[in-house]
Design a protein around this motif. Sequence first.
Motif, PDB file in Angstrom:
ATOM      1  N   ARG A   1       0.806  -1.218  -0.044  1.00 55.40           N
ATOM      2  CA  ARG A   1       0.011   0.059  -0.034  1.00 55.40           C
ATOM      3  C   ARG A   1       0.844   1.291  -0.021  1.00 55.40           C
ATOM      4  O   ARG A   1       0.721   2.227  -0.773  1.00 55.40           O
ATOM      5  CB  ARG A   1      -1.036   0.012   1.364  1.00 55.40           C
ATOM      6  N   SER A   2       1.812   1.167   0.721  1.00 53.74           N
ATOM      7  CA  SER A   2       2.816   2.469   0.839  1.00 53.74           C
ATOM      8  C   SER A   2       3.627   2.559  -0.677  1.00 53.74           C
ATOM      9  O   SER A   2       3.613   3.809  -1.119  1.00 53.74           O
ATOM     10  CB  SER A   2       4.009   2.273   1.992  1.00 53.74           C
ATOM     11  N   TYR A   3       4.030   1.562  -1.192  1.00 48.57           N
ATOM     12  CA  TYR A   3       4.595   1.896  -2.712  1.00 48.57           C
ATOM     13  C   TYR A   3       3.706   2.408  -3.673  1.00 48.57           C
ATOM     14  O   TYR A   3       3.949   3.022  -4.233  1.00 48.57           O
ATOM     15  CB  TYR A   3       5.213   0.282  -3.256  1.00 48.57           C
ATOM     16  N   ARG A   4       2.354   1.998  -3.292  1.00 44.95           N
ATOM     17  CA  ARG A   4       1.202   2.277  -4.305  1.00 44.95           C
ATOM     18  C   ARG A   4       1.129   4.110  -3.989  1.00 44.95           C
ATOM     19  O   ARG A   4       0.493   4.604  -4.994  1.00 44.95           O
ATOM     20  CB  ARG A   4       0.116   1.728  -4.066  1.00 44.95           C
ATOM     21  N   ALA A   5       1.544   4.581  -2.844  1.00 46.23           N
ATOM     22  CA  ALA A   5       1.457   5.856  -2.572  1.00 46.23           C
ATOM     23  C   ALA A   5       2.390   6.644  -3.029  1.00 46.23           C
ATOM     24  O   ALA A   5       2.432   8.157  -3.186  1.00 46.23           O
ATOM     25  CB  ALA A   5       0.974   6.101  -1.121  1.00 46.23           C
ATOM     26  N   VAL A   6       3.586   6.083  -3.582  1.00 45.68           N
ATOM     27  CA  VAL A   6       4.726   6.692  -4.361  1.00 45.68           C
ATOM     28  C   VAL A   6       4.517   6.870  -5.583  1.00 45.68           C
ATOM     29  O   VAL A   6       4.577   5.810  -6.281  1.00 45.68           O
ATOM     30  CB  VAL A   6       6.136   5.937  -3.753  1.00 45.68           C
ATOM     31  N   GLU A   7       4.592   8.078  -6.236  1.00 42.59           N
ATOM     32  CA  GLU A   7       4.654   8.474  -7.601  1.00 42.59           C
ATOM     33  C   GLU A   7       5.657   7.678  -8.203  1.00 42.59           C
ATOM     34  O   GLU A   7       7.002   7.687  -8.069  1.00 42.59           O
ATOM     35  CB  GLU A   7       4.646   9.696  -7.966  1.00 42.59           C
ATOM     36  N   GLY A   8       5.578   6.865  -9.282  1.00 43.74           N
ATOM     37  CA  GLY A   8       6.674   6.300  -9.960  1.00 43.74           C
ATOM     38  C   GLY A   8       6.802   4.821  -9.718  1.00 43.74           C
ATOM     39  O   GLY A   8       7.931   4.138 -10.004  1.00 43.74           O
ATOM     40  N   CYS A   9       6.168   4.195  -8.857  1.00 42.87           N
ATOM     41  CA  CYS A   9       6.249   3.019  -8.169  1.00 42.87           C
ATOM     42  C   CYS A   9       5.173   2.112  -8.680  1.00 42.87           C
ATOM     43  O   CYS A   9       3.910   2.529  -8.681  1.00 42.87           O
ATOM     44  CB  CYS A   9       6.335   2.909  -6.649  1.00 42.87           C
ATOM     45  N   ARG A  10       5.452   0.600  -8.980  1.00 41.09           N
ATOM     46  CA  ARG A  10       4.306  -0.007  -9.330  1.00 41.09           C
ATOM     47  C   ARG A  10       4.539  -1.400  -8.708  1.00 41.09           C
ATOM     48  O   ARG A  10       5.714  -1.981  -9.041  1.00 41.09           O
ATOM     49  CB  ARG A  10       4.289  -0.346 -10.694  1.00 41.09           C
ATOM     50  N   VAL A  11       3.595  -1.903  -7.908  1.00 37.30           N
ATOM     51  CA  VAL A  11       3.819  -3.207  -7.261  1.00 37.30           C
ATOM     52  C   VAL A  11       3.459  -4.155  -8.527  1.00 37.30           C
ATOM     53  O   VAL A  11       2.357  -4.398  -8.788  1.00 37.30           O
ATOM     54  CB  VAL A  11       3.039  -3.423  -6.002  1.00 37.30           C
ATOM     55  N   ASP A  12       4.569  -5.096  -8.794  1.00 36.12           N
ATOM     56  CA  ASP A  12       4.414  -5.780  -9.937  1.00 36.12           C
ATOM     57  C   ASP A  12       4.011  -7.381  -9.762  1.00 36.12           C
ATOM     58  O   ASP A  12       3.905  -7.931 -10.685  1.00 36.12           O
ATOM     59  CB  ASP A  12       5.405  -5.503 -10.775  1.00 36.12           C
ATOM     60  N   ALA A  13       4.793  -7.742  -8.608  1.00 37.31           N
ATOM     61  CA  ALA A  13       4.882  -9.325  -8.412  1.00 37.31           C
ATOM     62  C   ALA A  13       4.871  -9.633  -6.653  1.00 37.31           C
ATOM     63  O   ALA A  13       5.052  -8.727  -6.114  1.00 37.31           O
ATOM     64  CB  ALA A  13       6.013  -9.837  -9.109  1.00 37.31           C
ATOM     65  N   CYS A  14       4.667 -10.627  -6.414  1.00 35.98           N
ATOM     66  CA  CYS A  14       4.673 -11.367  -5.033  1.00 35.98           C
ATOM     67  C   CYS A  14       5.274 -12.691  -5.085  1.00 35.98           C
ATOM     68  O   CYS A  14       5.121 -13.426  -5.954  1.00 35.98           O
ATOM     69  CB  CYS A  14       3.320 -11.106  -4.432  1.00 35.98           C
ATOM     70  N   ALA A  15       5.744 -12.898  -3.763  1.00 36.46           N
ATOM     71  CA  ALA A  15       5.826 -14.510  -3.534  1.00 36.46           C
ATOM     72  C   ALA A  15       5.843 -14.756  -2.222  1.00 36.46           C
ATOM     73  O   ALA A  15       6.073 -14.032  -1.381  1.00 36.46           O
ATOM     74  CB  ALA A  15       7.340 -14.539  -4.134  1.00 36.46           C
ATOM     75  N   ASP A  16       5.105 -15.948  -2.071  1.00 35.32           N
ATOM     76  CA  ASP A  16       4.844 -16.383  -0.599  1.00 35.32           C
ATOM     77  C   ASP A  16       5.009 -17.765  -0.714  1.00 35.32           C
ATOM     78  O   ASP A  16       4.293 -18.543  -1.696  1.00 35.32           O
ATOM     79  CB  ASP A  16       3.653 -16.026  -0.213  1.00 35.32           C
TER      80      ASP A  16
END
Length: 349
Positions: A31-46
Amino acid sequence: MSDYTVGIVGTGPHPDASDHDGYSMGYRHARSYRAVEGCRVDACADVVSEHAEAFGEGFDLGDRVFTDLEEMLDTATPDIVSICTPPSTHVDLVETCATHDGVQAVHCEKPMAPTFEGSRRLVEVCDAADVQLTINLQNRCSDAAAEIKAIIEDGAIGDLERIEIGRQDLLQTGLHHIDLANYVMDDEPVEWVLGQIDYPEEHVWYTNMPAEVQSLGMWEYESGVHAVCSTGAGMDAVGAQTNRFVGTEGAIEFQLGDSYRIKTDESGEWVTVEVGGDPAQDEAIAVVVDALANNEEPIVSGERALGATEVVFGVWESARRRGRVSLPLEIDDNPLEAMIESGDLPPDA
């Protein structure tokens, strides 16, 4: 600012289905990355596929959902990786990310690692790979912390003499407050640490690491300012979940958040100051991205986090030696775990 893609490692369960907020830090990071201009959450691993899939659905990741870190790195090639897994996994995961082509920065949850050697290793691996390492000690990034630091430097409470800290334990909660003390002190070196702990029964927290039931630690900064930290049953002695900065002409208390209170000899009364600003977690992620874009050392760098971590391990090492310990520490293990395993706990524990 450059555009950065982000991979989240260790999504944990959805916060609504989690037994502890710490198990779902991946959601907070995202959620915090999404609040930063120029950032895109693109993948996840668990490693738990159900967790990864739920996270992927929540953040619209499509098929960029993985149970294997290396597959995520090879397929999604993120610029920044946030590691939100238990401390016992941090060394291997940070090293895997830092040595993978294309990864420019690793942001890792605290505590750094279960041992002091492991904590140092995180810094060494990223330095060798020329990859930015940051640790999520987010509270030093808050507007309130910055204002407190500035007004102390301006002499609002006279000359700073002492810092008092109270929290549940040293490494998993108190680390935030020790790090705040270091931040106000400009990450000045600590000369020595003196401490004692109590561990009368098994006490393992959500990070799967043992935590002392009670402790009392003291240390001295290079400039002569002293700090004292009381945890567990004694934390209220200095104010629950508090940093108190005591000067020759007043004091400041900060309990995390967007306000603090100050009392000067002139006023004689506590006055609450509302600062506001973005949540500390959002501010920390913004620091990570800004530092990477501008090729600057972030205030949440791994090296700075290692300073706070060294104080914690120093308190435990002092308890093991039954005496004062000079820094830098020359140990590799976890003194608390070593005392528990050997049965060589302080008397009457």
